[in-house]
Design a protein around this motif. Structure first.
Motif, PDB file in Angstrom:
ATOM      1  N   ALA A   1      58.836  52.398  32.109  1.00 40.87           N
ATOM      2  CA  ALA A   1      58.283  52.789  31.262  1.00 40.87           C
ATOM      3  C   ALA A   1      57.014  53.066  31.306  1.00 40.87           C
ATOM      4  O   ALA A   1      56.156  51.788  31.763  1.00 40.87           O
ATOM      5  N   ILE A   2      56.504  53.789  29.960  1.00 38.59           N
ATOM      6  CA  ILE A   2      55.469  53.894  30.678  1.00 38.59           C
ATOM      7  C   ILE A   2      55.100  53.846  28.225  1.00 38.59           C
ATOM      8  O   ILE A   2      55.220  54.400  27.911  1.00 38.59           O
ATOM      9  N   CYS A   3      54.247  53.089  28.467  1.00 40.51           N
ATOM     10  CA  CYS A   3      54.021  52.310  26.711  1.00 40.51           C
ATOM     11  C   CYS A   3      52.544  52.120  26.631  1.00 40.51           C
ATOM     12  O   CYS A   3      51.917  50.833  27.566  1.00 40.51           O
ATOM     13  N   ASP A   4      52.025  53.340  26.249  1.00 39.66           N
ATOM     14  CA  ASP A   4      50.656  53.426  25.625  1.00 39.66           C
ATOM     15  C   ASP A   4      50.737  54.228  23.859  1.00 39.66           C
ATOM     16  O   ASP A   4      51.333  55.288  23.850  1.00 39.66           O
ATOM     17  N   ASP A   5      49.745  53.651  23.988  1.00 44.64           N
ATOM     18  CA  ASP A   5      49.483  54.075  22.196  1.00 44.64           C
ATOM     19  C   ASP A   5      48.551  55.531  22.417  1.00 44.64           C
ATOM     20  O   ASP A   5      49.277  56.375  21.202  1.00 44.64           O
TER      21      ASP A   5
ATOM     22  N   ARG B   1      49.627  58.361  28.456  1.00 42.47           N
ATOM     23  CA  ARG B   1      50.450  58.090  28.647  1.00 42.47           C
ATOM     24  C   ARG B   1      50.879  59.708  30.083  1.00 42.47           C
ATOM     25  O   ARG B   1      52.184  59.098  30.985  1.00 42.47           O
ATOM     26  N   LYS B   2      50.902  60.856  29.589  1.00 42.94           N
ATOM     27  CA  LYS B   2      50.770  61.778  30.103  1.00 42.94           C
ATOM     28  C   LYS B   2      49.960  61.791  31.211  1.00 42.94           C
ATOM     29  O   LYS B   2      51.098  62.451  32.786  1.00 42.94           O
ATOM     30  N   ALA B   3      49.040  61.122  31.291  1.00 44.36           N
ATOM     31  CA  ALA B   3      47.812  61.169  33.235  1.00 44.36           C
ATOM     32  C   ALA B   3      48.647  60.006  33.845  1.00 44.36           C
ATOM     33  O   ALA B   3      48.981  60.024  34.881  1.00 44.36           O
TER      34      ALA B   3
ATOM     35  N   GLU C   1      56.691  47.243  20.347  1.00 47.24           N
ATOM     36  CA  GLU C   1      57.731  47.952  19.440  1.00 47.24           C
ATOM     37  C   GLU C   1      59.052  48.533  20.377  1.00 47.24           C
ATOM     38  O   GLU C   1      60.800  47.986  20.367  1.00 47.24           O
ATOM     39  N   GLU C   2      59.056  49.663  20.312  1.00 50.74           N
ATOM     40  CA  GLU C   2      59.988  50.915  20.839  1.00 50.74           C
ATOM     41  C   GLU C   2      60.878  50.114  21.972  1.00 50.74           C
ATOM     42  O   GLU C   2      61.596  49.967  22.783  1.00 50.74           O
ATOM     43  N   LEU C   3      59.562  49.876  22.924  1.00 46.14           N
ATOM     44  CA  LEU C   3      60.488  49.205  24.553  1.00 46.14           C
ATOM     45  C   LEU C   3      60.810  48.311  23.814  1.00 46.14           C
ATOM     46  O   LEU C   3      61.757  47.929  25.127  1.00 46.14           O
TER      47      LEU C   3
ATOM     48  N   LYS D   1      60.620  57.126  30.730  1.00 48.68           N
ATOM     49  CA  LYS D   1      60.151  57.426  29.383  1.00 48.68           C
ATOM     50  C   LYS D   1      59.131  56.761  29.200  1.00 48.68           C
ATOM     51  O   LYS D   1      58.713  55.445  29.798  1.00 48.68           O
ATOM     52  N   GLN D   2      58.391  57.564  28.325  1.00 47.04           N
ATOM     53  CA  GLN D   2      57.394  56.798  27.740  1.00 47.04           C
ATOM     54  C   GLN D   2      57.725  56.367  26.066  1.00 47.04           C
ATOM     55  O   GLN D   2      58.251  56.871  25.084  1.00 47.04           O
ATOM     56  N   PHE D   3      56.986  55.077  25.583  1.00 47.70           N
ATOM     57  CA  PHE D   3      56.790  54.864  24.288  1.00 47.70           C
ATOM     58  C   PHE D   3      55.128  54.977  23.642  1.00 47.70           C
ATOM     59  O   PHE D   3      54.409  54.101  24.473  1.00 47.70           O
TER      60      PHE D   3
END
Length: 236
Positions: free
Chosen positions: A5-9, A14-16, A41-43, A35-37
């Motif tokens: 999981a990649i979790c970043d606002d 996220r793409k990098a 909270e979503e994660l 999967k990106q978040f």
């Protein structure tokens, strides 16, 4: 298959991160899904679906910050590997609190990213991990994540601790038994190999796991199971 999981606002981050991850996987022949978040909270809603998370340390007005999310992750999942993505090198001291595996400073240095993943893959190979191939996909399953294995003819079903995951592989139960730790797993029935870590109660005919599932114990195997379980408990 490593579940990441990649979790970043930041959509850019996220793409990098996903791009470097893809390049790494091609060079190292690593099988993974990702999967990106946008928020922690979503994660948290699906945290048990992942083995490794790249977690932003500071979310800008989008829910709780990375440390707060990491603390909640640890309440739900003690084994998930957390790699912080941060602009603040001082967080290294905070990261000890939640057992972060690494922290990477933004913008991400590719060499340090590769080194962190190299170490992670190496740790999978060193610790007690069952590696199996299903339909051409390699799965790395920590022994601590396996609740029990069920024989089904020339195949077997590996039941994972979250109670929702099952992996069907083209190996017999006996073949899987030989590859798992005899100190942790016991063949309580010709069709079941159980992880004693998750046994909650048992009698002469059945044992109950922590998720309240019941597993049959063979009459002929009860004595061996009792002795193995007693030995396991005494060494915890």
């Amino acid at each position: 298959m490593i579940r990441i999981a990649i979790c970043d606002d930041s959509e850019y981050m996220r793409k990098a991160t996903a791009k470097i991850l893809l390049e790494y996987s091609i060079q190292k022949d690593m099988e993974y899904n990702v999967k990106q978040f946008e928020t922690g909270e979503e994660l948290l809603q699906v945290i048990d679906d992942y083995d490794l998370v790249f977690l932003d340390y500071q979310f800008e007005d989008k829910g709780k910050d990375g440390m707060a999310i990491a603390r909640e992750i640890r309440l739900k999942n003690k084994d998930l590997v957390i790699i912080f993505l941060t602009s603040y090198t001082s967080i290294v001291f905070d990261s000890f609190e939640i057992g972060a595996y690494r922290f990477l400073v933004k913008p991400i240095d590719e060499r340090k990213f590769y080194a962190a993943l190299d170490d992670y893959i190496d740790s999978l190979n060193k610790e007690q991990t069952l590696i199996i191939k299903v339909d051409g996909v390699t799965h790395y399953i920590k022994e601590s994540k396996i609740m029990y294995v069920e024989g089904n003819g020339k195949k077997c079903i590996i039941h994972i601790i979250d109670g929702t995951s099952e992996i069907v592989c083209n190996e017999t139960l006996s073949a899987i038994e030989q590859r798992l730790s005899a100190k942790l797993f016991n063949r309580c029935h010709k069709s079941f190999l159980v992880n004693m870590r998750y046994v909650k109660a048992f009698n002469h005919t059945d044992l109950v796991l922590e998720n309240d599932e019941s597993i049959v114990i063979s009459r002929s195997k009860f004595k061996d199971f009792y002795e193995a379980y007693t030995d396991y408990i005494s060494k915890i």
